[in-house]
Write an enzyme that holds these catalytic residues in place. Structure first.
Site: not given
Ligand code: MSP
Length: 471
Positions: A18, A21, A124, A127, A143, A146, A293, A296
């Site tokens: 990603h 990263h 979670c 996480c 969360c 997420h 953010k 997807k």
């Protein structure tokens, strides 16, 4: 020779690399290259985090054996690190047999600080983190990262007694013995540390089998973060080898979302093992897509490979290391990226090299065999403070100043007026300035800076094609 150990967070392999990263790898690589230029011997770890529920579940959903799934993705991450020209020296997979064995030994050595108790609370899996009731209430049970409801967990687990280490960790953070950067994160971490309960460090095999078995208890595997954090020292051979020539790490690069693990659980483990704490934890901000953010579900994920393939490595590193602030969240949009490419890389640097090399070649400019090339003190200060995007700005200003000098000093007028000596001096001094700027740019943009050094070495020859063709 000074030995410098640099680490990066190891990404989960539940997907392909990603854009986020890339930040750990690029930042760590800048530091690695900078330290090498200062004469250090550098060890630079990269790797992948392959255990945990999230990954197991993903492989299961895809109907692929988990071992195969992680192997495939680990390969993609390694290729990604290489594509970024991150000059790593060691690559670790947390499913490496040696890593697993060493983790178990680490567990044994921490056993005085580990106890068994019942966990009843929230988790979670996005996480891979245990959630306190306070957090659960604050986030209304979902969360925020997420967008998934927290799961209820009731199981017998092992706990690491964080309370055994709190005072030492706090003292190390307050005294900057383990320096947390940026400074504003330090307060956040100290608050989290105060509130931190003992941490559950295992999962029942009824819930999760994909992890490192807890030594002496077949009903439990290690919590993925214990296994993952250990990578920084198992890769050095701990506990089989004496790691003191490399440890403590000079700098550990992590995203802001995972600083809490590195600033609380990790130091607790290190103190428990009798090892020193890392000198610096560098926590970077997030890359956002047009203020949001990347996710997807929103469909705004930028594929780093596409950016690299379209515009090349140096353009990628240029944008992510200069226009993405080292410590704060910053935006990526194609529009911003392309503007930076054309106005800055192609115009400021590409044209400058072309112009100067053409004039120097035409006028037969020869540099001394060893022109004095060095880092400016201000640049060194910024680099030593890990203010990389500001150090990059500083070097870029040098490039812009050379352009300005050319416009002001008008070497073509000196040529026209037959002022040969002045012309030679002017072109030489501009070239030396450029080489100095280029040297300061080299940890950030390894390919083009190498080319620029070649262009100006010996017989100066302008590049046959533009360094950054306009897009
Ligand atoms: N596996 C853990 C890390 C274990 S380290 C002992 C993990 N993996 S991750 O894949 O979720 O994240 C890996 C790194 O990428 C982290 O440093 C994280 O902060 C970073 N990023 C992920 N998305 C990001 C952005 N959008 N922007 C910048 N970095 C972010 O956490």
């Amino acid at each position: 020779m000074n030995k410098t150990y640099i680490t990066t967070a190891i990404p989960y392999v539940n997907g392909v690399p990603h854009i986020g990263h890339a930040m750990d790898y690029c930042l760590a690589d800048v530091y690695a290259r900078y330290r090498r230029l200062l004469g250090d011997e550098v060890k630079f770890q990269a790797g992948v985090d392959e255990h945990g529920n999230k990954i197991f579940q993903k492989a299961h959903d895809l109907g692929i054996p988990v071992e195969e799934y992680v192997a495939e993705n680990a390969k993609k991450f390694r290729e990604f690190v290489e594509k970024l020209k991150a000059s790593y020296t060691d690559f670790i997979r947390t499913t490496d047999i040696e890593h697993e064995r060493r983790c178990q030994e680490i567990w044994r050595r921490l056993s005085d600080h580990i106890y068994k108790a019942k966990y009843e609370g929230w988790y979670c899996s996005g996480c891979e983190r245990f959630i306190t009731q306070k957090e659960y209430d604050e986030n209304n049970g979902v969360c925020p990262d997420h967008q998934k409801p927290y799961e209820k967990l009731v199981e017998e687990n092992y706990y690491l007694r964080i309370s055994d280490f709190k005072d030492k960790i706090r003292a190390a953070i307050e005294a900057d013995e383990m320096l947390i950067l940026p400074e504003f994160r330090k307060k956040e971490v100290l608050k989290l540390l105060e509130e931190s309960p003992d941490v559950s460090v295992s999962r029942s095999t009824e819930q999760l089998t994909w992890g490192v078995p807890v030594p002496g208890d077949e009903s439990q595997v290690m919590y993925v973060w214990i296994d993952a954090l250990s990578n920084y020292i198992t890769v050095l051979g701990y506990p089989d080898n004496d790691i003191s020539e490399w440890w403590p790490a000079a700098a550990q690069f992590v995203g802001k979302d995972i600083l809490r693990f590195h600033a609380i659980i990790w130091p607790a483990m290190l103190i428990g093992l009798g090892l020193p704490l890392p000198r610096v934890l560098v926590s970077h901000g997030f890359v956002l897509a047009d203020g949001q953010k990347m996710s997807k579900s929103i469909g705004n994920v930028v594929d780093p490979i596409e950016v690299l393939d379209k515009h090349g490595l140096d353009a990628f590193r240029y944008y992510f290391l200069r226009h993405i602030d080292t410590f704060n969240d910053s935006d990526f949009t194609w529009e911003k990226f392309e503007k930076a490419y054309n106005n800055e890389l192609a115009n400021d640097l590409g044209n400058l090299v072309q112009r100067l090399a053409t004039m120097a070649c035409k006028n037969n400019v020869k540099l001394d065999t060893e022109p004095e090339i060095k880092f400016d003190a201000e640049y060194v200060k910024l680099m030593d403070e890990f203010e990389f995007s500001r150090a990059f700005d500083y070097a870029w200003e040098k490039v812009q100043n050379i352009n300005k000098r050319i416009d002001d000093e008008k070497p073509w007028m000196l040529a026209k007026n037959g002022e040969t000596e002045k012309l030679q001096e002017c072109l030489k001094s501009l070239t030396i300035d450029l080489l100095n700027a280029n040297y300061m740019l080299s940890p950030f943009m390894p390919e083009v800076t190498e080319k620029i050094f070649e262009i100006f070495a010996g017989e100066i020859e302008p590049p046959a094609t533009p360094l950054f063709p306009k897009q």
